[in-house]
Write a protein that holds these residues in place. Structure first.
Motif, PDB file in Angstrom:
ATOM      1  N   LYS A  59       0.823  -1.076   0.250  1.00 52.87           N
ATOM      2  CA  LYS A  59      -0.090   0.273   0.307  1.00 52.87           C
ATOM      3  C   LYS A  59       1.342   1.156   0.153  1.00 52.87           C
ATOM      4  O   LYS A  59       0.360   2.129  -0.680  1.00 52.87           O
ATOM      5  CB  LYS A  59      -0.803   0.239   0.971  1.00 52.87           C
ATOM      6  CG  LYS A  59      -1.929   1.336   1.198  1.00 52.87           C
ATOM      7  CD  LYS A  59      -3.347   0.988   2.645  1.00 52.87           C
ATOM      8  CE  LYS A  59      -3.852   1.728   2.157  1.00 52.87           C
ATOM      9  NZ  LYS A  59      -5.036   2.143   3.274  1.00 52.87           N
ATOM     10  N   ALA A  60       1.812   1.308   0.529  1.00 48.94           N
ATOM     11  CA  ALA A  60       2.368   2.337   0.912  1.00 48.94           C
ATOM     12  C   ALA A  60       3.481   2.694  -0.507  1.00 48.94           C
ATOM     13  O   ALA A  60       3.811   3.766  -1.228  1.00 48.94           O
ATOM     14  CB  ALA A  60       3.978   2.346   2.176  1.00 48.94           C
ATOM     15  N   SER A  61       4.148   1.632  -1.512  1.00 47.17           N
ATOM     16  CA  SER A  61       5.090   1.777  -2.561  1.00 47.17           C
ATOM     17  C   SER A  61       3.434   2.260  -3.023  1.00 47.17           C
ATOM     18  O   SER A  61       4.125   1.925  -4.816  1.00 47.17           O
ATOM     19  CB  SER A  61       5.781   0.306  -2.962  1.00 47.17           C
ATOM     20  OG  SER A  61       4.585  -1.035  -2.781  1.00 47.17           O
ATOM     21  N   ALA A  62       2.263   2.024  -3.933  1.00 49.45           N
ATOM     22  CA  ALA A  62       1.420   1.681  -4.409  1.00 49.45           C
ATOM     23  C   ALA A  62       1.163   3.265  -5.399  1.00 49.45           C
ATOM     24  O   ALA A  62       1.210   4.034  -4.384  1.00 49.45           O
ATOM     25  CB  ALA A  62       0.029   1.447  -4.185  1.00 49.45           C
ATOM     26  N   MET A  63       0.997   3.168  -6.232  1.00 49.32           N
ATOM     27  CA  MET A  63       0.912   4.904  -7.021  1.00 49.32           C
ATOM     28  C   MET A  63      -0.548   5.660  -6.512  1.00 49.32           C
ATOM     29  O   MET A  63      -1.550   4.365  -6.454  1.00 49.32           O
ATOM     30  CB  MET A  63       0.772   4.963  -8.851  1.00 49.32           C
ATOM     31  CG  MET A  63       2.067   4.174  -9.355  1.00 49.32           C
ATOM     32  SD  MET A  63       1.962   5.209 -11.362  1.00 49.32           S
ATOM     33  CE  MET A  63       1.084   2.792 -11.459  1.00 49.32           C
ATOM     34  N   SER A  64      -0.460   7.191  -6.621  1.00 51.25           N
ATOM     35  CA  SER A  64      -1.666   7.368  -5.965  1.00 51.25           C
ATOM     36  C   SER A  64      -2.880   7.305  -7.799  1.00 51.25           C
ATOM     37  O   SER A  64      -1.923   6.883  -8.824  1.00 51.25           O
ATOM     38  CB  SER A  64      -1.472   9.179  -6.024  1.00 51.25           C
ATOM     39  OG  SER A  64      -0.743   9.216  -7.012  1.00 51.25           O
ATOM     40  N   PRO A  65      -4.446   7.792  -7.065  1.00 50.57           N
ATOM     41  CA  PRO A  65      -5.206   6.926  -8.023  1.00 50.57           C
ATOM     42  C   PRO A  65      -4.774   8.936  -9.404  1.00 50.57           C
ATOM     43  O   PRO A  65      -4.796   8.832 -10.723  1.00 50.57           O
ATOM     44  CB  PRO A  65      -6.144   7.849  -7.873  1.00 50.57           C
ATOM     45  CG  PRO A  65      -5.974   7.787  -6.073  1.00 50.57           C
ATOM     46  CD  PRO A  65      -4.452   7.453  -6.020  1.00 50.57           C
ATOM     47  N   GLU A  66      -3.602   9.364  -9.181  1.00 53.66           N
ATOM     48  CA  GLU A  66      -3.474  10.874 -10.057  1.00 53.66           C
ATOM     49  C   GLU A  66      -2.225  10.407 -10.894  1.00 53.66           C
ATOM     50  O   GLU A  66      -2.352  10.716 -11.889  1.00 53.66           O
ATOM     51  CB  GLU A  66      -3.446  12.623  -8.987  1.00 53.66           C
ATOM     52  CG  GLU A  66      -4.298  12.776  -8.541  1.00 53.66           C
ATOM     53  CD  GLU A  66      -4.974  11.621  -6.729  1.00 53.66           C
ATOM     54  OE1 GLU A  66      -3.933  11.334  -6.245  1.00 53.66           O
ATOM     55  OE2 GLU A  66      -6.031  12.023  -6.600  1.00 53.66           O
ATOM     56  N   GLU A  67      -1.099  10.017  -9.806  1.00 49.60           N
ATOM     57  CA  GLU A  67       0.364   9.326 -11.008  1.00 49.60           C
ATOM     58  C   GLU A  67      -0.084   8.318 -11.951  1.00 49.60           C
ATOM     59  O   GLU A  67      -0.076   8.675 -12.837  1.00 49.60           O
ATOM     60  CB  GLU A  67       0.812   8.907 -10.001  1.00 49.60           C
ATOM     61  CG  GLU A  67       2.100   8.791 -10.288  1.00 49.60           C
ATOM     62  CD  GLU A  67       3.096   7.959  -9.243  1.00 49.60           C
ATOM     63  OE1 GLU A  67       3.876   8.045  -9.647  1.00 49.60           O
ATOM     64  OE2 GLU A  67       2.744   7.586  -7.985  1.00 49.60           O
ATOM     65  N   ARG A  68      -1.396   7.742 -11.551  1.00 49.18           N
ATOM     66  CA  ARG A  68      -1.360   6.041 -12.603  1.00 49.18           C
ATOM     67  C   ARG A  68      -3.140   6.542 -13.473  1.00 49.18           C
ATOM     68  O   ARG A  68      -2.450   6.966 -14.385  1.00 49.18           O
ATOM     69  CB  ARG A  68      -2.950   5.530 -11.447  1.00 49.18           C
ATOM     70  CG  ARG A  68      -2.726   4.218 -12.436  1.00 49.18           C
ATOM     71  CD  ARG A  68      -3.799   3.390 -11.398  1.00 49.18           C
ATOM     72  NE  ARG A  68      -3.620   2.598 -10.216  1.00 49.18           N
ATOM     73  CZ  ARG A  68      -3.641   3.105  -9.236  1.00 49.18           C
ATOM     74  NH1 ARG A  68      -4.937   3.916  -8.877  1.00 49.18           N
ATOM     75  NH2 ARG A  68      -3.460   2.537  -8.018  1.00 49.18           N
ATOM     76  N   LYS A  69      -3.508   7.990 -13.148  1.00 46.69           N
ATOM     77  CA  LYS A  69      -4.244   8.481 -13.884  1.00 46.69           C
ATOM     78  C   LYS A  69      -3.120   9.529 -14.700  1.00 46.69           C
ATOM     79  O   LYS A  69      -3.205   9.067 -16.327  1.00 46.69           O
ATOM     80  CB  LYS A  69      -4.452   9.849 -14.261  1.00 46.69           C
ATOM     81  CG  LYS A  69      -5.640  10.131 -14.803  1.00 46.69           C
ATOM     82  CD  LYS A  69      -7.211  10.568 -14.066  1.00 46.69           C
ATOM     83  CE  LYS A  69      -8.306  11.376 -15.072  1.00 46.69           C
ATOM     84  NZ  LYS A  69      -8.730  12.655 -14.786  1.00 46.69           N
ATOM     85  N   ALA A  70      -2.670   9.684 -14.532  1.00 46.50           N
ATOM     86  CA  ALA A  70      -0.854  10.728 -15.649  1.00 46.50           C
ATOM     87  C   ALA A  70      -0.285   9.922 -16.710  1.00 46.50           C
ATOM     88  O   ALA A  70      -0.043  10.473 -17.343  1.00 46.50           O
ATOM     89  CB  ALA A  70       0.005  11.510 -14.688  1.00 46.50           C
ATOM     90  N   LYS A  71       0.334   9.283 -15.668  1.00 45.06           N
ATOM     91  CA  LYS A  71       0.808   7.654 -16.398  1.00 45.06           C
ATOM     92  C   LYS A  71       0.072   6.954 -17.718  1.00 45.06           C
ATOM     93  O   LYS A  71       0.312   6.899 -18.838  1.00 45.06           O
ATOM     94  CB  LYS A  71       1.392   6.450 -15.876  1.00 45.06           C
ATOM     95  CG  LYS A  71       2.278   7.359 -14.941  1.00 45.06           C
ATOM     96  CD  LYS A  71       3.401   5.666 -13.975  1.00 45.06           C
ATOM     97  CE  LYS A  71       4.469   5.644 -13.901  1.00 45.06           C
ATOM     98  NZ  LYS A  71       4.740   5.006 -13.267  1.00 45.06           N
ATOM     99  N   ARG A  72      -1.196   6.580 -17.937  1.00 50.82           N
ATOM    100  CA  ARG A  72      -2.047   6.278 -18.122  1.00 50.82           C
ATOM    101  C   ARG A  72      -2.015   6.919 -19.403  1.00 50.82           C
ATOM    102  O   ARG A  72      -2.144   6.851 -20.763  1.00 50.82           O
ATOM    103  CB  ARG A  72      -3.188   5.980 -18.237  1.00 50.82           C
ATOM    104  CG  ARG A  72      -4.796   5.327 -18.960  1.00 50.82           C
ATOM    105  CD  ARG A  72      -5.564   4.755 -18.163  1.00 50.82           C
ATOM    106  NE  ARG A  72      -4.978   3.879 -17.422  1.00 50.82           N
ATOM    107  CZ  ARG A  72      -5.727   3.289 -15.896  1.00 50.82           C
ATOM    108  NH1 ARG A  72      -7.109   4.311 -14.939  1.00 50.82           N
ATOM    109  NH2 ARG A  72      -5.389   2.022 -15.185  1.00 50.82           N
ATOM    110  N   THR A  73      -2.641   7.887 -18.889  1.00 52.26           N
ATOM    111  CA  THR A  73      -2.960   9.207 -19.806  1.00 52.26           C
ATOM    112  C   THR A  73      -2.126   9.324 -21.280  1.00 52.26           C
ATOM    113  O   THR A  73      -1.491   9.211 -21.899  1.00 52.26           O
ATOM    114  CB  THR A  73      -3.108  10.858 -19.825  1.00 52.26           C
ATOM    115  OG1 THR A  73      -4.506  10.631 -18.667  1.00 52.26           O
ATOM    116  CG2 THR A  73      -3.644  11.664 -20.294  1.00 52.26           C
TER     117      THR A  73
END
Length: 114
Positions: A59-73
């Protein structure tokens, strides 16, 4: 053959055999130790604590939803650009092939007329 040579070759073969069989014995002993550890009365609580620690680390090393969305975009933009470039290349090759075919047709027609 000399008896010392025969004894030396036998001892080398025995050493090879011992080396080959010792790894499987070590594996069996390691498995037996693991089974014995699992059979201990405190094993379930230890396993639960280890599982909770691993979950906290994930959980600590997981990406934040914002970071995941930016990478996906960014990846979607890259893929679309690559697909567009491939389509442009294919269209240019098709046009070149059509141009060559037309030129060959004109040359053949000119050859028949002559």
């Amino acid at each position: 053959r000399h008896p010392a040579v025969l004894l030396a070759s036998v001892s080398v073969m025995r050493a090879d055999l011992d080396a080959a069989t010792s790894t499987s014995t070590d594996a069996h002993e390691a498995q037996r130790r693991a089974v014995n550890r699992q059979a201990q009365p405190e094993a379930p609580s230890h396993q639960q604590a280890a599982s909770q620690a691993a979950a906290a680390k994930r959980k600590a090393s997981a990406m934040s939803p914002e970071e995941r969305k930016a990478k996906r975009t960014a990846d979607q933009k890259r893929r679309r650009a690559a697909a567009a470039a491939t389509a442009e290349t294919a269209a240019a090759e098709a046009a070149a092939a059509a141009g060559l075919a037309a030129a060959a047709g004109l040359a053949a027609a000119a050859g028949l007329a002559a």
